[in-house]
Write a protein that holds these residues in place. Structure first.
Motif, short mmCIF file in Angstrom:
data_model
loop_
_atom_site.label_atom_id
_atom_site.label_comp_id
_atom_site.label_asym_id
_atom_site.label_seq_id
_atom_site.Cartn_x
_atom_site.Cartn_y
_atom_site.Cartn_z
N VAL A 139 -1.76 -5.88 -16.89
CA VAL A 139 -3.10 -5.29 -17.01
C VAL A 139 -4.10 -6.03 -16.14
O VAL A 139 -4.94 -5.42 -15.46
CB VAL A 139 -3.56 -5.28 -18.48
N ALA A 140 -4.02 -7.37 -16.16
CA ALA A 140 -4.93 -8.16 -15.33
C ALA A 140 -4.71 -7.88 -13.85
O ALA A 140 -5.67 -7.81 -13.06
CB ALA A 140 -4.74 -9.65 -15.61
N CYS B 257 -11.85 1.20 -12.88
CA CYS B 257 -11.23 0.02 -13.51
C CYS B 257 -11.20 0.22 -15.02
O CYS B 257 -11.98 1.02 -15.57
CB CYS B 257 -12.02 -1.25 -13.18
N VAL B 258 -10.32 -0.50 -15.68
CA VAL B 258 -10.32 -0.50 -17.14
C VAL B 258 -11.57 -1.21 -17.63
O VAL B 258 -12.24 -1.92 -16.87
CB VAL B 258 -9.06 -1.21 -17.69
N ASP B 259 -11.89 -1.02 -18.90
CA ASP B 259 -13.03 -1.73 -19.49
C ASP B 259 -12.62 -3.19 -19.66
O ASP B 259 -11.99 -3.56 -20.66
CB ASP B 259 -13.39 -1.10 -20.84
N ILE B 260 -12.92 -3.99 -18.68
CA ILE B 260 -12.45 -5.37 -18.65
C ILE B 260 -13.02 -6.20 -19.80
O ILE B 260 -12.40 -7.15 -20.27
CB ILE B 260 -12.77 -6.02 -17.29
N ASN B 261 -14.22 -5.80 -20.28
CA ASN B 261 -14.81 -6.51 -21.42
C ASN B 261 -13.93 -6.38 -22.66
O ASN B 261 -13.64 -7.36 -23.35
CB ASN B 261 -16.20 -5.95 -21.72
N VAL B 262 -13.50 -5.15 -22.93
CA VAL B 262 -12.64 -4.90 -24.09
C VAL B 262 -11.31 -5.63 -23.91
O VAL B 262 -10.78 -6.23 -24.86
CB VAL B 262 -12.42 -3.39 -24.28
N PHE B 263 -10.76 -5.59 -22.71
CA PHE B 263 -9.48 -6.24 -22.45
C PHE B 263 -9.54 -7.74 -22.72
O PHE B 263 -8.68 -8.29 -23.42
CB PHE B 263 -9.03 -5.98 -21.02
#
Length: 375
Positions: free
Chosen positions: A141-142, A161-167
């Motif tokens: 994922v990263a 991009c994915v919601d990096i905060n949630v990840f």
């Protein structure tokens, strides 16, 4: 009034990174000395912790590169032309960090499988699978958080991009959960071990260090919200980065402490209350016939029934016959069959003639060689 340059966290980052890099080098050197020179054998958990060390050093090296490009300084003091290189370094560091955590925990879990407790072994294998899957998923994922991948450091490119905060928040919480499970898994077994108090204290101390790695992860998570929301990104990320360095390297230290017992047994036997005149102290690995037969699985033995007899089979070669071994009292971790003799009962064996001789290499074992052959 203190200027923004004087408020830079760069010196703290550099100091912590270099200090823990040196500490980890000393720790892994002692571990390899114990495994290769004293015990004479490497195991799977040793190779896993070597992988963790390489990833921890890679994470530290990338952190130093991040400092070069502005990490630790306020963003107004950073050369804007270097921000893309800075962002790429941060993206790369996240994969090294996540992979390192996976290697540390899997090394600890593999060590648990050699303590000789079946229940703990089953739990450890289960957790090994969980941690491996978690670490693999996190690294992927990263790495592929954006499409195209380069948008992770070149934010002006088209894509998503994915919601990096949630990840990051979910990953940190899940990492703390698996940390707690990993380092508390053998508590029940430790209380049941019949070992000297000094050794039991050493094991508890090891678990305490592992739990300190959990505390480091908890402290690190408190920096994440500001890191993800503050416009002064190069400055607020400093706390999360140096606590990441602390977390990974303390985990390596905790995973390596049990190996130091072999060094103490060899050179400082009085400290742990034991002495052996043998050059090799038996591999901690449970692989290999010698380790299985003579109970050198972990150097920490479970409590055994004092009335137990263990029967094992000798391996024949060109010059020796097949035979049987009989061990009484407390024995090491092995897969041999055990016969419990109740008090007041008699164990009778008929039609057996024996020759008794002291085992050449293991002074605490007797070999009873069956003398009868088929005519």
């Amino acid at each position: 009034m203190v200027s923004s340059v004087e408020e830079s966290q760069a010196p703290v980052l550099v100091g912590i990174s270099i200090g823990f890099a040196i500490l980890t080098f000393l720790v892994i050197s002692l571990r390899l000395f114990a495994r290769i020179y004293v015990l004479g054998k490497m195991s799977v958990d040793d190779f896993l912790i070597i992988g963790a060390c390489l990833l921890a050093w890679a994470f530290i090296a990338v952190t130093m590169v991040c400092v070069k490009y502005g990490m630790g300084r306020h963003i107004d003091d950073v050369d804007q032309s270097k921000l893309m290189a800075y962002a790429f370094s941060v993206w790369l560091s996240s994969m090294f960090y996540l992979a390192c955590l996976g290697f540390v925990k899997t090394s600890v879990l593999w060590f648990y499988t050699r303590l000789g407790d079946r229940y703990l072994t089953r739990l450890s294998y289960t957790m090994f699978g969980v941690v491996t899957a978690q670490a693999t998923a996190n690294v992927l994922v990263a790495a592929f958080q954006c499409q195209p991948v380069s948008k992770a450091w070149a934010t002006t490119l088209p894509g998503h991009c994915v919601d990096i905060n949630v990840f990051y928040l979910c990953n940190a919480a899940l990492n703390i959960f698996t940390d707690v499970l990993t380092y508390t898994l053998p508590i029940k077994v430790i209380f049941n071990l019949q070992i000297p108090r000094k050794q039991k204290i050493a094991l508890v101390f090891t678990l305490s260090l592992g739990l300190f790695a959990c505390v480091s992860s908890i402290i690190r998570i408190t920096y994440i919200p500001a890191m993800l929301s503050s416009p002064d990104s190069t400055y607020v990320i400093s706390g999360a980065m140096y606590w990441s360095v602390i977390e990974t390297n303390v985990g390596i230290f905790a995973a390596s402490i049990p190996s130091f017992k072999a060094i103490a047994s060899r050179f400082l036997p009085r400290i742990i209350g034991e002495y052996s005149s043998q050059k090799k102290y038996g591999p901690w690995s449970d692989s290999g016939e010698q380790g299985r037969r003579y109970g050198y699985g972990s150097n920490f033995s479970k409590a055994r029934d004092p009335h137990a007899i263990t029967l094992g089979t000798m391996v024949a070669d060109d010059d020796h016959d097949y035979g049987a071994q009989v061990h009484t009292g407390y024995q090491g971790n092995s897969s041999e069959e055990r016969i419990i003799i109740p008090e007041g009962k008699i164990l009778a064996q008929t039609h057996i003639s024996t020759n008794v001789e002291v085992q050449r290499d293991y002074s605490d074992s007797l070999s009873f060689d069956h003398g009868r052959r088929q005519s």
